[in-house]
Design a protein around this motif. Sequence first.
Motif, short mmCIF file in Angstrom:
data_model
loop_
_atom_site.label_atom_id
_atom_site.label_comp_id
_atom_site.label_asym_id
_atom_site.label_seq_id
_atom_site.Cartn_x
_atom_site.Cartn_y
_atom_site.Cartn_z
N MET A 1 8.04 -12.90 10.48
CA MET A 1 7.16 -11.75 10.56
C MET A 1 7.43 -10.95 11.82
O MET A 1 7.37 -9.73 11.79
N ASN A 2 7.74 -11.64 12.91
CA ASN A 2 8.07 -10.93 14.15
C ASN A 2 9.32 -10.07 13.97
O ASN A 2 9.40 -8.98 14.53
N TYR A 3 10.27 -10.58 13.20
CA TYR A 3 11.50 -9.83 12.98
C TYR A 3 11.22 -8.53 12.23
O TYR A 3 11.76 -7.47 12.59
N VAL A 4 10.40 -8.58 11.21
CA VAL A 4 10.07 -7.38 10.43
C VAL A 4 9.40 -6.36 11.35
O VAL A 4 9.75 -5.18 11.34
N SER A 5 8.46 -6.80 12.15
CA SER A 5 7.81 -5.90 13.10
C SER A 5 8.82 -5.30 14.07
O SER A 5 8.80 -4.10 14.37
N PHE A 6 9.74 -6.12 14.56
CA PHE A 6 10.79 -5.66 15.46
C PHE A 6 11.64 -4.57 14.79
O PHE A 6 11.95 -3.54 15.40
N VAL A 7 12.03 -4.79 13.55
CA VAL A 7 12.85 -3.81 12.83
C VAL A 7 12.09 -2.50 12.68
O VAL A 7 12.63 -1.42 12.93
N PHE A 8 10.83 -2.57 12.30
CA PHE A 8 10.03 -1.35 12.14
C PHE A 8 9.92 -0.60 13.47
O PHE A 8 9.98 0.62 13.50
N ARG A 9 9.78 -1.33 14.55
CA ARG A 9 9.67 -0.69 15.88
C ARG A 9 11.01 -0.09 16.29
O ARG A 9 11.06 1.06 16.74
N SER A 10 12.08 -0.86 16.15
CA SER A 10 13.37 -0.40 16.66
C SER A 10 13.99 0.69 15.77
O SER A 10 14.53 1.66 16.29
N TYR A 11 13.90 0.55 14.47
CA TYR A 11 14.54 1.53 13.58
C TYR A 11 13.68 2.78 13.40
O TYR A 11 14.18 3.89 13.52
N PHE A 12 12.40 2.59 13.10
CA PHE A 12 11.53 3.73 12.83
C PHE A 12 10.83 4.27 14.08
O PHE A 12 10.19 5.30 14.04
N GLY A 13 10.93 3.54 15.19
CA GLY A 13 10.30 3.99 16.42
C GLY A 13 8.78 3.89 16.40
O GLY A 13 8.10 4.64 17.10
N LEU A 14 8.27 2.97 15.61
CA LEU A 14 6.82 2.82 15.48
C LEU A 14 6.24 2.09 16.68
O LEU A 14 6.90 1.19 17.24
N PRO A 15 5.01 2.43 17.06
CA PRO A 15 4.35 1.63 18.09
C PRO A 15 4.07 0.22 17.57
O PRO A 15 3.97 0.00 16.36
N ARG A 16 3.94 -0.73 18.46
CA ARG A 16 3.74 -2.13 18.08
C ARG A 16 2.58 -2.31 17.11
O ARG A 16 2.69 -3.05 16.12
N GLU A 17 1.46 -1.65 17.35
CA GLU A 17 0.28 -1.83 16.50
C GLU A 17 0.55 -1.40 15.07
O GLU A 17 0.16 -2.07 14.11
N GLU A 18 1.22 -0.25 14.90
CA GLU A 18 1.53 0.24 13.55
C GLU A 18 2.57 -0.64 12.89
O GLU A 18 2.47 -0.94 11.69
N ALA A 19 3.58 -1.06 13.62
CA ALA A 19 4.61 -1.95 13.06
C ALA A 19 3.98 -3.26 12.61
O ALA A 19 4.30 -3.77 11.53
N ASP A 20 3.07 -3.80 13.42
CA ASP A 20 2.39 -5.05 13.05
C ASP A 20 1.50 -4.85 11.83
O ASP A 20 1.44 -5.72 10.95
N ARG A 21 0.82 -3.71 11.74
CA ARG A 21 -0.04 -3.42 10.59
C ARG A 21 0.79 -3.36 9.31
O ARG A 21 0.43 -3.97 8.28
N LEU A 22 1.91 -2.67 9.37
CA LEU A 22 2.78 -2.56 8.19
C LEU A 22 3.39 -3.90 7.83
O LEU A 22 3.51 -4.24 6.65
N MET A 23 3.79 -4.67 8.84
CA MET A 23 4.35 -6.00 8.59
C MET A 23 3.32 -6.87 7.88
O MET A 23 3.66 -7.59 6.94
N LEU A 24 2.06 -6.80 8.29
CA LEU A 24 1.02 -7.60 7.63
C LEU A 24 0.79 -7.14 6.19
O LEU A 24 0.51 -7.97 5.32
N LEU A 25 0.90 -5.84 5.94
CA LEU A 25 0.80 -5.36 4.55
C LEU A 25 1.92 -5.94 3.71
O LEU A 25 1.69 -6.40 2.59
#
Length: 63
Positions: A1-25
């Motif tokens: 799950m941390n990896y997915v959040s990392f990818v969302f942050r690094s590729y899409f430039g999302l803030p941690r909170e949004e990346a974590d929210r999407l990862m949980l979805l």
Amino acid sequence: MNYVSFVFRSYFGLPREEADRLMLLVHNEGRAVVASGNREAMERHVSAMHGYGLRASITRADA
């Protein structure tokens, strides 16, 4: 799950909170809308997610 959040942050430039929210979805519901736009851009995003080892697909948004 941390990896997915990392990818969302690094590729899409999302803030941690949004990346974590999407990862949980993705974790809880099996999918999340991470980006929207024209088909060519979405195909590039899908290809990039595959490059990170993540499953991704394009779905037409209903207007």
